[in-house]
Structure formats: C-alpha cells, structure tokens
Motif scaffolding. Structure first.
Motif: not given
Ligand SMILES: Nc1nc2c(ncn2[C@@H]2O[C@H](COP(=O)(O)OP(=O)(O)O)[C@@H](O)[C@H]2O)c(=O)[nH]1
Ligand SMILES: [Mg+2]
Length: 325
Positions: A143, A147-148, A277, A300
């Motif tokens: 989380g 991935t984002v 943010d 980000s």
């Molecule tokens: N507000 C905000 N949310 C983010 C940002 N980067 C990721 N997220 C949110 O954080 C959550 C986890 O992101 P994800 O990429 O799925 O995490 P992973 O499990 O590490 O791959 C998701 O709900 C994303 O939309 C950011 O820079 N700002």
C-alpha cells in the motif's frame, strides 16, 4: 560458525542462513553496513559488505543553491530546530543537520539549504536521466504506492517518446496485476506478469540494441515477515541492480527509518515518496533517506496517473519544510 574474509574496505561473511549472515554483518561492520553482493553456494550464504561511509553516489546529485537566509548563526540554528520539531525529525537528524550547518557560520547571513543537501541526497535530475541500462524496480511495504508510481513513471516515459517494457511480480495481492494492467491498457502498453519473465527482461538491459526502459513492480513486502525477507533476499540477488524504495510521506519517521534500513540491506539505494498531498509533516521519508543515504529521486502528490511524478530539489524541499500550519 560464520566465516570472514576482507578485501580492501569490503568484508565477505559466510553463514548457513540469511538471518545469521545479516547478524554477523551487523556485528562486524555496524548497523549501517551495506550489502554490496550476495552469493549462495552449497546451502551457504555469502554476503559482501562494507561500512556505510564508503558508499559512493550512484548518480549525480543536484547542486544546492541559496534558499532562505538568516542574519546570524543563532537564527539559523533556531530555524533548523523548529523545522525538525514541526516535521517530527528525530534527534539524530537534527544533530546531523546542525553539525553540517556549523560549517556555514563563517559567512553571514547563514543559509540552511546546503547543509540539508549534505545530509539528505536529493537527485533532482533523475527523471531526465532515466537509462535503458538499469531497470527501475519498485519495492516497499504493501500500500505504499508502488503500482501507481510505476504507472506514473510509464506515462512520463511515454510522453517523452521513450519505449518501455513493464513486468509485475505482484501475483500476491488480489487484483494487483489487474490494477497495473488497466493503467497500462489506457496507454496501449502490454504487461508481463510473473517471475518467469524476469531473467529475459533483465537480460535486455545488457543488450546494446535495447531501447526500452525496463519497469518492474513487486508485491508489498512486510519486512517483519520472514517469508517476505527471504523473497527480498532472493529477488535482490537475482536482479543484481539497485532497488527503489517507495514510501508514503505520511509514514512516521521511526517506522520509515526502520523499514528503510531493512530494505537497504538488500541493495535498495533510491527512494520515491508518495502521498505528499496527504501530510504536512515530511519527517518520515527524510529520516529514511538520511539514515540510509537513499537518493530521493521523485515524489507523487496525487493518486491520478495522468498527474505524473515530480523531481524534488533541495530548495523546493526547504520550501515544503518551512510553513507548517
Ligand atoms: N492521495 C494520494 N494517493 C496515492 C498517491 N500514490 C498512491 N496513492 C493511493 O495509495 C493507495 C495504494 O497505492 P498502490 O499503488 O496500489 O500501492 P501498492 O500496494 O504499493 O502498489 C491507492 O489507493 C492509491 O490511489 C499519492 O501520491 N497521493
Ligand atoms: Mg501494487
């Protein structure tokens, strides 16, 4: 019994398991020692390690410039202490910063930017310097935004007319690969899924004709979990390239530092922070970067892929640090 051998500043330690070898490294070279190579033979693990002070930067670091100026040493010390307090940066961070700051007391007025850049490695040109020779491999806790962030890097590269090849090893989280696939479909890109592609994808980096940037997403790693630690050990050994830690900016400084130190053992050298943010306190990722000399290469501040990622220069960081409301 662990076996030791030393070549110049590097020490090789052989033991029967990763955890034993890691313990021996910490005892011999200190908590901050760096693993530079790993090897497995006949059930024995050999770690090549060196003390942290011998670490050289992997990429060029941005120059620091002026930033805010304070009339005298006392005012500058107060500014640094106030920042550390407001952003929950611990004593170690504050001490390091003040120690470095004291070198600037001979010139009035006193700036606080150079000293921050000296203790936290900011790399503000990373996005422009992305090479086809080194894969971008995102690792981090579940989380944290891996991935984002990977999708954002992909979108930025495509906007620069670069070619990409994207692989995910996240077959663990339900929908983990699907999430990335849907982001990539919107960019007309294919996603490779699973470890069976890893070797071939990495070999492309060594090929002269390769014109694609390799991007690799990984499953979330809980560093307290032994299976996850074993995965990270094997994976970092197999890829043999520096890894990039993704940490939410909203993480508390103590946890962030502990997590970073664990990843650092497994060849993690860069840091990307997400969710800028969602917090006004940036002690978490700064503490992690300072403690492990991780280069901060991007951040980000939205969950929207199209908003992209940003470079973080030290001057800008100082601006972020100053007003806390
Ligand atoms: N507000 C905000 N949310 C983010 C940002 N980067 C990721 N997220 C949110 O954080 C959550 C986890 O992101 P994800 O990429 O799925 O995490 P992973 O499990 O590490 O791959 C998701 O709900 C994303 O939309 C950011 O820079 N700002
Ligand atoms: Mg993910």
């Amino acid at each position: 019994m662990a076996k030791f051998s030393r070549v110049s500043s590097q020490t090789k330690i052989t033991a029967s398991s990763i955890s034993k070898a890691l313990e021996e490294v910490k005892t011999a070279l200190g908590q901050d020692a760096i693993i530079v190579a790993t090897e497995e033979r006949d059930g024995q693990i050999t770690l090549t390690a060196m003390p942290k002070e011998n670490l050289k930067p992997f990429v060029s670091l941005g120059e620091s410039s002026s930033g805010p100026l304070y009339p005298d040493a006392l005012a500058a010390i107060k500014a640094v202490c106030d920042i550390c307090d407001a952003h929950q940066l611990g004593h170690a961070f504050c001490d390091q910063w003040l120690k470095e700051l004291s070198r600037d007391f001979s010139v009035m007025p006193v700036g606080i930017t150079r000293s921050l850049a000296a203790i936290v490695p900011f790399c503000s040109s990373w996005i422009e310097e992305i090479s086809t020779k080194q894969p971008i491999i995102l690792v981090g806790p579940p989380g944290s935004g891996k991935t984002v962030m990977l999708a954002k890097i992909a979108a930025v590269l495509l906007s620069q007319k670069r070619k990409i090849k994207v692989l995910t090893l996240d077959t663990v989280k339900a929908g983990g690969a699907l999430q990335l696939q849907s982001y990539l479909e919107a960019m007309n890109q294919r996603l490779l899924i699973g470890e069976s592609y890893l070797k071939a994808v990495l070999e492309r980096c060594d090929s002269l004709e390769n014109d694609e940037v390799i991007l690799i997403d990984t499953p979330g790693i809980n560093i307290m979990n032994e299976d996850d630690q074993n995965f990270l050990y094997r994976f970092s050994h197999e890829v043999n390239s520096p890894l990039t830690l993704v940490l939410g900016a909203d993480m508390n400084p103590i946890d962030a530092e502990e997590i970073a130190k664990n990843f650092y053992f497994f060849n993690t050298r860069y840091l990307v922070t997400t969710r800028m943010d969602m917090t006004k306190r940036y002690g978490g990722f700064l503490n992690a970067a300072m403690a492990c000399s991780l280069q901060i290469i991007a951040y980000s501040n939205t969950p929207t892929i199209g908003d992209g990622l940003h470079s973080l220069a030290v001057d800008q960081m100082i601006e972020y640090l100053r007003p806390v409301g």
